[in-house]
Design a protein around this motif. Structure first.
Motif, short mmCIF file in Angstrom:
data_model
loop_
_atom_site.label_atom_id
_atom_site.label_comp_id
_atom_site.label_asym_id
_atom_site.label_seq_id
_atom_site.Cartn_x
_atom_site.Cartn_y
_atom_site.Cartn_z
N LEU A 136 -3.72 3.37 2.29
CA LEU A 136 -2.62 3.09 3.22
C LEU A 136 -3.08 3.22 4.67
N THR A 137 -3.90 4.25 4.96
CA THR A 137 -4.39 4.39 6.34
C THR A 137 -5.26 3.19 6.71
N LEU A 138 -6.08 2.71 5.75
CA LEU A 138 -6.90 1.52 6.02
C LEU A 138 -6.01 0.31 6.32
N ALA A 139 -4.93 0.16 5.53
CA ALA A 139 -4.03 -0.99 5.70
C ALA A 139 -3.35 -0.93 7.07
N ILE A 140 -3.01 0.28 7.52
CA ILE A 140 -2.35 0.41 8.83
C ILE A 140 -3.35 0.15 9.96
N ALA A 157 0.85 -1.20 0.00
CA ALA A 157 0.00 0.00 0.00
C ALA A 157 0.88 1.25 0.00
N ASN A 158 2.02 1.15 0.68
CA ASN A 158 2.94 2.27 0.74
C ASN A 158 3.63 2.46 -0.62
N LEU A 159 4.07 1.37 -1.25
CA LEU A 159 4.68 1.48 -2.58
C LEU A 159 3.67 2.02 -3.59
N HIS A 160 2.41 1.64 -3.42
CA HIS A 160 1.35 2.14 -4.29
C HIS A 160 1.24 3.67 -4.18
N LEU A 161 1.32 4.16 -2.94
CA LEU A 161 1.31 5.62 -2.75
C LEU A 161 2.54 6.26 -3.40
N LEU A 162 3.72 5.64 -3.17
CA LEU A 162 4.95 6.20 -3.75
C LEU A 162 4.89 6.21 -5.27
#
Lengths: 201, 201, 201, 201
Positions: A126-130, A81-86
């Motif tokens: 990403l917030t949902l994943a966290i 999810a973080n790589l997706h944001l990046l």
């Protein structure tokens, strides 16, 4: 995986994104002359769009940090999810460049808005994943129920819509969102502080 | 040398590789017009190949980290095996760019496959180098006997072969491997967890 | 200033240098055709010179680390001696690029040799600056009296001289030095190990 | 937010700025010939301006570190004051490039001076933001009442003014300031040392 390593990698990517945008700016050529007049003609607009995207990357860097304060370990879902944001943030140099090169034409303005919107959605995912992680409920609690996250996407959509009327008009909501976020997000900080001050039973 | 420093350097290189690929994308020129139509013509394919290589670098970043969880110190052999891997990964921007610029011609597709294959071999050599270290036997144990590492190289070779039939056909195995790896490698995590949960005699 | 921060900054600069050299490589154009034949003509030599410079930056990264193991704090002199070294290393992408673009002409080969020599001198100056620090005597002891540091500069000068006879001949000593250094420097490690094993009186 | 993370991000941005300036240098083309003569004509001036900007970024990196030694935590105001400084520093590759490409014409020299001045002002604003923090009074005490910070801006203004007479004349104050700062700032170090040596009552 420890969240500190994910943060360090993300910081690296964001530092590179924010800096290489400068490489895309074009200076006046010898033929144009090396005057301020030629500079404003050829580079002025790039400077403004660079400033806007610089602020956006700065905002994401700032908020990104808050996300990982609530959890020390991350799993594969958070990682991707973080790589997706990046990924979406890494397209900022491209969409910013097109915006400037086209002198704010319609389609590049729409694409810039789509890029902003995609990054906002990726951030939300990403917030949902966290929040799925142990301790992640705290993040939800800290972010509360209303806020800038909810106003930003509709404003991006508004900007995309307005771009069809006039591209410059479409930029206004994008600038408004950036200004809105310049005030840093103190909610997580407040929540952490409140927790620390809570009497231990 | 401590493995943490080697990891930090590798993270830096990977963060740069993943980001500078964007610099290689070409936007439509003023002559082409600044429309979505021209954008898809000139930049669309670059976006897709960028996405593919982005996922691959993300995969290597993710797996790279697992490798060094089993050992705190590295020697010169591991260091150069790691630089060897970074060398092949650093060629991704070049081979990705050629793939897009040639509109997926045969030879660029073959070269892309060779690059993927060389990186996979370099990664395998790196795991061997780490297994030599004290405590490295754990890595072997954790990675077990079968798995994605063994399926990936034959699929790269298949893609290279198929590229001689049709370059687009050759891309399919490359995409399949990327999708296969998107599911993060939990084997090392599982092994570490199992070890921690093992009753101490 | 703590040496750890200076190391992290240097690692960042070296990671960027080693990666952006790829951006300088030129691919065959549409007119040249997207074949391996055109690739070897236009990009093959760049790949070789990139590999050589990649190894050199790898060597400096490896050795740089050893330097700072003997001292935890650095002063302003060490800081600027380090930036001086980074300056010369940061010119590698430029001199490497010229070497490849000129198809190994005389003057670019000489310049490449001068760049290597200047980096070696800067590295030597840095070791002197560190030896001034408290505990720096250890470094001198660890590096001992003879070694690769002393052989490298004469070999660079030899290469520069040979370049006037034939540029390709001049490259040989540069390659020899790189191969010589690929064997990592175990002297500092040995010295540290010997010290740790010394009986405490 | 911890100041260590802000420092790491800033270090990353500065490492990238200092390195990508090399990408802006132009080598002689095949038509110009690959000789030292052509190199000095096409690249010599870029090398000098690169050196000047390299020293400036090195200075900012060095001083930036001192700022955050007095405080462990930063707030949103410091964070944006820091990004504001990084914004102006990130324009160095652009203004340096224009200075070189124009062969030190009047307007590019003025712009370079404005860039230096803006970075100095941003640095000053950042020190004010840090002095607001708990423990920030120490910074004020450490920096004392007079110093290089106060002399630099007038010298930049002088350079900008002199550029209207002769651009090369205008560069002199910029070089003087760089040389002045090459002597690292020991005041903060001294203050910290003095504090540590103070008898505890």
């Amino acid at each position: 995986m420890q969240s500190s390593r994910l943060e360090a990698f993300s910081d690296g990517v964001l530092a590179i994104i924010i800096t290489i945008m400068v490489l895309e700016m074009h200076l006046p050529s010898d033929k144009d002359g090396h005057t301020f007049h030629a500079f404003f003609d050829h580079t002025g607009l790039s400077l403004l769009t660079y400033l806007l995207s610089f602020v956006y990357v700065g905002i994401y860097w700032n908020n990104h940090h808050h996300l990982f304060q609530v959890s020390e370990n991350v799993d594969g879902v958070v990682l991707w999810a973080n790589l997706h944001l990046l990924f979406w943030l890494s397209l900022f140099p491209l969409s910013t460049n097109w915006l400037a090169e086209s002198h704010v034409a319609r389609d590049p303005t729409v694409l810039y808005g789509i890029n902003l919107l995609a990054a906002a959605v990726a951030y939300f995912v990403l917030t949902l994943a966290i929040q799925r992680l142990p301790g992640g409920g705290n993040l939800q609690e800290a972010l509360g129920g209303s806020g800038k996250e909810k106003i930003s996407p509709p404003l991006y959509v508004l900007g995309i819509g307005l771009a069809f009327v006039s591209p410059w008009l479409g930029l206004i909501p994008f600038v408004v969102v950036a200004l809105m976020w310049l005030v840093p997000d103190r909610r997580v900080e407040r929540w952490l502080q409140a927790r620390d001050e809570m009497p231990k039973v």
